[in-house]
Design a protein around this motif. Structure first.
Motif, mmCIF file in Angstrom:
data_model
loop_
_atom_site.group_PDB
_atom_site.id
_atom_site.type_symbol
_atom_site.label_atom_id
_atom_site.label_comp_id
_atom_site.label_asym_id
_atom_site.label_seq_id
_atom_site.Cartn_x
_atom_site.Cartn_y
_atom_site.Cartn_z
ATOM 1 N N GLN A 97 30.672 -24.264 -52.372
ATOM 2 C CA GLN A 97 29.901 -23.356 -52.975
ATOM 3 C C GLN A 97 29.815 -21.772 -52.488
ATOM 4 O O GLN A 97 29.891 -20.821 -53.266
ATOM 5 C CB GLN A 97 28.422 -23.809 -52.618
ATOM 6 C CG GLN A 97 28.128 -25.294 -53.306
ATOM 7 C CD GLN A 97 27.766 -24.819 -54.785
ATOM 8 O OE1 GLN A 97 26.489 -24.294 -55.061
ATOM 9 N NE2 GLN A 97 28.521 -25.020 -55.885
ATOM 10 N N GLU A 114 32.956 -20.227 -54.216
ATOM 11 C CA GLU A 114 32.765 -19.800 -55.481
ATOM 12 C C GLU A 114 32.036 -18.563 -55.576
ATOM 13 O O GLU A 114 32.302 -17.743 -56.287
ATOM 14 C CB GLU A 114 32.368 -21.061 -56.368
ATOM 15 C CG GLU A 114 33.259 -22.130 -56.414
ATOM 16 C CD GLU A 114 32.242 -23.232 -57.017
ATOM 17 O OE1 GLU A 114 31.284 -23.102 -57.410
ATOM 18 O OE2 GLU A 114 33.011 -24.385 -57.103
ATOM 19 N N TYR A 115 30.922 -18.404 -54.736
ATOM 20 C CA TYR A 115 30.339 -17.303 -54.586
ATOM 21 C C TYR A 115 30.896 -16.024 -54.101
ATOM 22 O O TYR A 115 31.007 -14.933 -54.828
ATOM 23 C CB TYR A 115 29.071 -17.414 -53.774
ATOM 24 C CG TYR A 115 28.250 -16.189 -53.453
ATOM 25 C CD1 TYR A 115 27.529 -15.821 -54.808
ATOM 26 C CD2 TYR A 115 28.059 -15.357 -52.345
ATOM 27 C CE1 TYR A 115 26.643 -14.551 -54.462
ATOM 28 C CE2 TYR A 115 27.489 -14.254 -52.066
ATOM 29 C CZ TYR A 115 26.779 -13.842 -53.387
ATOM 30 O OH TYR A 115 25.791 -12.821 -53.386
ATOM 31 N N GLY A 135 33.295 -15.110 -56.958
ATOM 32 C CA GLY A 135 32.653 -14.616 -58.169
ATOM 33 C C GLY A 135 32.302 -13.411 -58.584
ATOM 34 O O GLY A 135 32.825 -12.295 -57.752
ATOM 35 N N ASP A 136 31.443 -12.939 -59.383
ATOM 36 C CA ASP A 136 31.201 -11.521 -59.755
ATOM 37 C C ASP A 136 29.924 -11.236 -59.061
ATOM 38 O O ASP A 136 29.203 -9.969 -59.473
ATOM 39 C CB ASP A 136 31.059 -11.552 -61.280
ATOM 40 C CG ASP A 136 29.915 -12.415 -61.769
ATOM 41 O OD1 ASP A 136 28.957 -13.172 -60.979
ATOM 42 O OD2 ASP A 136 29.716 -12.763 -62.932
ATOM 43 N N HIS A 175 26.813 -12.800 -59.043
ATOM 44 C CA HIS A 175 25.646 -13.508 -59.341
ATOM 45 C C HIS A 175 25.466 -14.626 -58.694
ATOM 46 O O HIS A 175 26.701 -15.578 -58.492
ATOM 47 C CB HIS A 175 25.789 -13.465 -60.735
ATOM 48 C CG HIS A 175 25.674 -12.523 -61.775
ATOM 49 N ND1 HIS A 175 26.861 -11.504 -61.999
ATOM 50 C CD2 HIS A 175 24.564 -11.882 -62.313
ATOM 51 C CE1 HIS A 175 26.331 -10.374 -62.992
ATOM 52 N NE2 HIS A 175 24.884 -10.953 -63.063
ATOM 53 N N PRO A 176 24.308 -14.899 -58.117
ATOM 54 C CA PRO A 176 24.055 -16.108 -57.362
ATOM 55 C C PRO A 176 24.219 -17.447 -57.942
ATOM 56 O O PRO A 176 22.870 -18.318 -58.469
ATOM 57 C CB PRO A 176 22.816 -15.936 -56.731
ATOM 58 C CG PRO A 176 21.991 -15.022 -57.755
ATOM 59 C CD PRO A 176 23.221 -14.222 -58.252
ATOM 60 N N ARG A 177 25.134 -18.267 -58.563
ATOM 61 C CA ARG A 177 25.199 -19.243 -59.389
ATOM 62 C C ARG A 177 25.354 -20.532 -58.587
ATOM 63 O O ARG A 177 26.376 -21.056 -58.714
ATOM 64 C CB ARG A 177 26.346 -18.999 -60.537
ATOM 65 C CG ARG A 177 26.104 -17.914 -61.629
ATOM 66 C CD ARG A 177 27.047 -17.976 -62.545
ATOM 67 N NE ARG A 177 27.025 -16.649 -63.631
ATOM 68 C CZ ARG A 177 27.832 -15.723 -63.157
ATOM 69 N NH1 ARG A 177 28.538 -15.569 -62.330
ATOM 70 N NH2 ARG A 177 27.389 -14.452 -64.068
ATOM 71 N N PHE A 178 24.472 -20.870 -57.785
ATOM 72 C CA PHE A 178 24.600 -21.942 -56.881
ATOM 73 C C PHE A 178 23.925 -23.130 -57.697
ATOM 74 O O PHE A 178 23.188 -23.210 -58.388
ATOM 75 C CB PHE A 178 23.747 -21.644 -55.377
ATOM 76 C CG PHE A 178 24.530 -20.428 -54.626
ATOM 77 C CD1 PHE A 178 25.465 -20.799 -54.056
ATOM 78 C CD2 PHE A 178 24.103 -19.362 -54.782
ATOM 79 C CE1 PHE A 178 26.010 -19.871 -53.117
ATOM 80 C CE2 PHE A 178 24.516 -18.430 -53.915
ATOM 81 C CZ PHE A 178 25.485 -18.586 -53.119
ATOM 82 N N SER A 179 24.477 -24.175 -57.391
ATOM 83 C CA SER A 179 24.506 -25.500 -57.628
ATOM 84 C C SER A 179 22.933 -25.860 -57.307
ATOM 85 O O SER A 179 22.567 -25.696 -56.157
ATOM 86 C CB SER A 179 25.453 -26.737 -57.466
ATOM 87 O OG SER A 179 24.724 -27.871 -57.418
#
Length: 412
Positions: free
Chosen positions: A117, A120-121, A124-125, A127-131
């Motif tokens: 996680q 991926e963060y 990434g760009d 943005h906090p797209r956490f599961s």
């Protein structure tokens, strides 16, 4: 009056087998679980091998929803405990659910999930797209929670953590709860899924692990003059502990009795054991006293022995300080399984218990030339298993932070 505590179920998911029967067969045969890492590209790492699970597919055991919501360390726990619960032969639905607990250990918890996680963060760009499952998947207590949810166990439920001594700590806690009458049955043990780039890289940078990349199967070599560190492993070990009277009343198969367990602290160093093994000696003495026996009554000692220079010698010094060891047979099964970290004690407890059942002491493999610093009066079982009368077996585990934990099992 304290209750007696016995073992009525076993479960294993290890680099030497995905069930207890296979695991024990390969232990007795002196097999090694080490090989080049397949979970990630280890080419640039100082150490490039580990003891991974073999022929394992989690979908053979758990459904897609369970897999999505859990980290590997929890999945390993669920699989091993399923086997142990089935092995116990008891219909838990017939019990008061508050009489059945779970005390489950892990050293790192959901390291795999945390690493994925955060990576991926970071890549990434922004943005906090956490599961939404990120937090519950990596929490160290989630394996114990999921075991109880899966089975409806509503008694005591928590996760003790003492690094590589964790599983023995969990077994000790389960033992104490049952003998104090706070539970009739407790599922205990430990699981670990540490073979990830970050976890592996951290241990590698400490130079704690062997770098024998050209010969992984012979890398874990406790007591050998050329030992150069431990071999990381993954997996789980599970035990069902039960009140003796309860087990007898239902006609349970009893593997062994837990007679003593103790912990001490070295208060010495973050990652190194005390060179004289003072804390380890005291832990063993306390467990022996609780068992009502002396070291001369112990037939088999499964040592922590990870294959490090300081650790192996300090533990042997600790054993010698106990007194007469003429009948004691010593083995170091991490030479075969690798080091399961927080799950090590559970796997080695199973080995200790089965050594009592089958009257077999497993070997320490890969040790070619004993370190000359090792006293000659120590009987270390090398290369091959031996048939030997085993009534009492003792198992040691030690952890970063100076934790020492000893558990003793006896034939019933």
């Amino acid at each position: 009056m304290l209750n007696r505590v016995v073992v009525t179920g076993l479960g294993a998911l290890t680099p030497l087998g995905n069930d207890v029967k296979t695991f024990w067969k390969n232990i007795v045969a002196g097999k090694s679980g080490a090989a080049k890492i397949t979970k990630f590209d280890s080419t640039l790492f100082r150490t490039q091998f580990a003891c991974e699970l073999k022929d394992f597919n989690v979908t053979d055991y758990l459904d897609r929803t369970e897999i999505k919501r859990t980290d590997s360390f929890t999945q390993y726990a669920l699989i091993a405990t399923d086997e142990a619960i089935k092995d116990s032969g008891f219909d838990f639905k017939a019990m008061d659910p508050f009489d059945v607990g779970v005390i489950w250990g892990t050293g790192q918890g959901g390291m795999e999930t945390f690493e994925q996680q955060v990576t991926e963060y970071a890549l990434g760009d922004g943005h906090p797209r956490f599961s939404p499952f990120f937090v519950p998947k990596f929490l160290t207590n989630m394996a114990s929670g999921m075991i109880s949810i899966r089975n409806g166990f509503m008694g005591v439920n928590y996760t003790p953590i003492s690094a590589c001594a964790t599983s023995n700590t969990a077994i000790m806690e389960a033992f104490n709860h049952i003998r104090l009458g706070k539970a009739k049955i407790i599922v205990t043990g430990g699981s670990e899924a540490p073979i990830t780039p970050v976890s592996f890289g951290g241990f590698s940078s400490m130079k704690a692990m062997s770098s024998r990349n050209d010969n992984p199967q012979h890398a874990s070599r406790p007591f050998d003059v050329d030992r150069d560190g431990f071999v990381m492993a993954e997996g789980a070990g599970a035990l069902v502990l039960e009140d003796y009277e309860h087990a007898v009343k239902r006609g349970a198969h009893i593997y062994a009795e837990v007679t003593g367990a103790a912990m001490t602290a070295d208060a010495y160093h973050m990652t190194s054991t005390h060179p004289e093994g003072i804390g380890a000696t005291k832990a063993m003495q306390l467990a022996l006293k609780e068992s009502g026996i002396g070291i001369s009554d112990v037939d088999h000692l499964n040592m922590h022995a990870t294959s490090t220079h300081v650790g192996d010698l300090s533990e042997l010094k600790a054993v010698l300080a106990l007194g007469s060891i003429d009948r004691l047979k010593i083995s170091a099964t991490k030479s075969m399984t690798g080091h399961l970290l927080g799950a090590a004690g559970a796997a080695e407890a199973i080995v200790s218990i089965l050594s009592i059942r089958d009257q077999v002491i497993p070997p320490t493999i890969n040790t070619e030339v004993l370190d000359p610093a090792i006293p000659s009066n120590l009987h270390i079982v090398l290369k091959e298993s031996i048939n030997h009368k085993v009534k009492v077996a003792m198992s040691n585990t030690f952890g970063f932070g100076g934790h020492n934990a000893t558990v003793i099992f006896r034939a019933v």
